[in-house]
Design a protein around this motif. Sequence first.
Motif, short mmCIF file in Angstrom:
data_model
loop_
_atom_site.label_atom_id
_atom_site.label_comp_id
_atom_site.label_asym_id
_atom_site.label_seq_id
_atom_site.Cartn_x
_atom_site.Cartn_y
_atom_site.Cartn_z
N TYR A 166 -9.85 7.47 -10.53
CA TYR A 166 -9.14 6.20 -10.48
C TYR A 166 -10.07 5.06 -10.88
O TYR A 166 -11.26 5.09 -10.61
CB TYR A 166 -8.62 5.94 -9.06
CG TYR A 166 -7.81 7.07 -8.48
CD1 TYR A 166 -6.43 7.13 -8.63
CD2 TYR A 166 -8.45 8.11 -7.79
CE1 TYR A 166 -5.70 8.18 -8.09
CE2 TYR A 166 -7.72 9.16 -7.26
CZ TYR A 166 -6.35 9.19 -7.42
OH TYR A 166 -5.63 10.24 -6.89
N LEU A 219 0.83 -1.20 0.00
CA LEU A 219 0.00 0.00 0.00
C LEU A 219 0.87 1.25 0.00
O LEU A 219 0.55 2.24 -0.67
CB LEU A 219 -0.93 -0.02 1.22
CG LEU A 219 -2.00 1.07 1.29
CD1 LEU A 219 -2.88 1.05 0.04
CD2 LEU A 219 -2.85 0.88 2.54
N LEU A 259 -7.92 4.40 -3.13
CA LEU A 259 -7.98 3.16 -2.37
C LEU A 259 -9.18 2.31 -2.77
O LEU A 259 -9.12 1.08 -2.79
CB LEU A 259 -8.00 3.45 -0.87
CG LEU A 259 -6.77 4.18 -0.33
CD1 LEU A 259 -6.86 4.31 1.19
CD2 LEU A 259 -5.48 3.47 -0.72
N THR A 260 -10.30 2.97 -3.10
CA THR A 260 -11.46 2.24 -3.61
C THR A 260 -11.11 1.54 -4.92
O THR A 260 -11.45 0.37 -5.13
CB THR A 260 -12.65 3.18 -3.81
OG1 THR A 260 -13.06 3.70 -2.54
CG2 THR A 260 -13.83 2.46 -4.45
N MET A 293 -1.83 -6.86 0.17
CA MET A 293 -2.41 -5.54 -0.01
C MET A 293 -3.87 -5.51 0.43
O MET A 293 -4.35 -4.48 0.94
CB MET A 293 -2.26 -5.07 -1.46
CG MET A 293 -0.80 -4.83 -1.83
SD MET A 293 -0.59 -4.14 -3.50
CE MET A 293 -1.03 -2.44 -3.23
N ARG A 294 -4.59 -6.60 0.29
CA ARG A 294 -5.97 -6.66 0.82
C ARG A 294 -5.96 -6.51 2.34
O ARG A 294 -6.81 -5.81 2.91
CB ARG A 294 -6.65 -7.97 0.40
CG ARG A 294 -7.15 -7.97 -1.04
CD ARG A 294 -8.20 -9.07 -1.25
NE ARG A 294 -7.64 -10.38 -1.07
CZ ARG A 294 -7.29 -11.20 -2.08
NH1 ARG A 294 -7.43 -10.79 -3.33
NH2 ARG A 294 -6.82 -12.39 -1.84
N LEU A 309 -8.15 0.64 -5.95
CA LEU A 309 -7.22 -0.46 -5.66
C LEU A 309 -7.98 -1.68 -5.16
O LEU A 309 -7.68 -2.81 -5.55
CB LEU A 309 -6.19 0.00 -4.63
CG LEU A 309 -5.21 -1.06 -4.14
CD1 LEU A 309 -4.37 -1.60 -5.29
CD2 LEU A 309 -4.30 -0.48 -3.04
N TRP A 310 -8.97 -1.47 -4.30
CA TRP A 310 -9.76 -2.59 -3.79
C TRP A 310 -10.46 -3.34 -4.92
O TRP A 310 -10.45 -4.57 -4.96
CB TRP A 310 -10.78 -2.10 -2.77
CG TRP A 310 -11.75 -3.15 -2.35
CD1 TRP A 310 -13.08 -3.23 -2.66
CD2 TRP A 310 -11.47 -4.32 -1.56
NE1 TRP A 310 -13.64 -4.36 -2.11
CE2 TRP A 310 -12.67 -5.04 -1.43
CE3 TRP A 310 -10.30 -4.81 -0.97
CZ2 TRP A 310 -12.75 -6.24 -0.72
CZ3 TRP A 310 -10.39 -6.00 -0.25
CH2 TRP A 310 -11.60 -6.70 -0.14
N GLN A 349 -3.66 -4.98 4.09
CA GLN A 349 -3.29 -3.60 4.39
C GLN A 349 -4.48 -2.65 4.20
O GLN A 349 -4.67 -1.71 4.98
CB GLN A 349 -2.11 -3.17 3.51
CG GLN A 349 -0.82 -3.91 3.86
CD GLN A 349 0.29 -3.65 2.86
OE1 GLN A 349 0.05 -3.11 1.77
NE2 GLN A 349 1.51 -4.02 3.20
N LEU A 350 -5.28 -2.89 3.18
CA LEU A 350 -6.46 -2.06 2.96
C LEU A 350 -7.48 -2.25 4.08
O LEU A 350 -8.13 -1.29 4.51
CB LEU A 350 -7.10 -2.40 1.61
CG LEU A 350 -6.46 -1.79 0.37
CD1 LEU A 350 -7.09 -2.39 -0.89
CD2 LEU A 350 -6.61 -0.28 0.37
N ILE A 387 0.72 4.25 -2.86
CA ILE A 387 0.46 5.66 -2.56
C ILE A 387 1.62 6.53 -3.03
O ILE A 387 1.41 7.61 -3.60
CB ILE A 387 0.21 5.83 -1.05
CG1 ILE A 387 -1.11 5.15 -0.67
CG2 ILE A 387 0.15 7.31 -0.68
CD1 ILE A 387 -1.37 5.09 0.81
N SER A 427 -11.63 8.02 -5.25
CA SER A 427 -10.78 7.44 -4.22
C SER A 427 -9.81 6.43 -4.82
O SER A 427 -10.22 5.43 -5.40
CB SER A 427 -11.64 6.75 -3.15
OG SER A 427 -10.86 5.91 -2.33
#
Length: 219
Positions: A36, A17, A110-111, A214-215, A113-114, A217-218, A21, A108
């Motif tokens: 994104y 993560l 992060l959204t 990474m999941r 990335l998810w 970490q999110l 970033i 977002s």
Amino acid sequence: MQTTSIIAPNLGEVRTLATFISAINGELTGHVNTLYRGQRDAAWSLRLAIDRQARRPPGHEEKSMLEEFKRRAIPYLDSPASDLTDTHWLAIAQHHGMPTRMLDWSGSALTALWFAIRQQPRQQKAAAVWLLTYEPKYLISDAEREKPLEVGRTTLLRPRHIPRRITAQDGWFTLHRGHYGSRRSPAFVSLETNTDYEGRLCYVTVPRTAFGEMRVQLA
């Protein structure tokens, strides 16, 4: 989803993560407005669902699909139907799985990335998060909102009346122009090959071996 020869800079591979970033922050220095999009296969193009169908509907059927969706959806709306333009209806239809000339984006990172890594990896495939920078001139006009199936350019919009889940995801859309020519059905170009957006798109890749970490970490 169709693959293509991607015409956009690859910012490199990210495995955590923190590196994700760092990569996007470094690219976006000086850019205020950015959207994104996460895709679970980095080879996928930025292509519309309606354009991926083996048998695409003619233009008048595209309108018919929207009218039928509106008729059936009215009992389930969060807002009065009288408040909705056809652009809002397209956004709602897109959210519920109808193939449209819209492509989903998020405000977002992060959204996005998810959505790229939330599922198990596809074989040895890496995922991708796309970045789209824009200026106010790219936003949809009020006139274009009234007739989204007739837009003469590809525009950006943040719907005013949308399901709560899209609001939570800071949902945006690109609304794409159709090219008819001698065809009965509209043809569309992938966003990364649209010259109006040249220099405004780039992406990072996430190797499949990094999905799990990474999941976590999110979360």
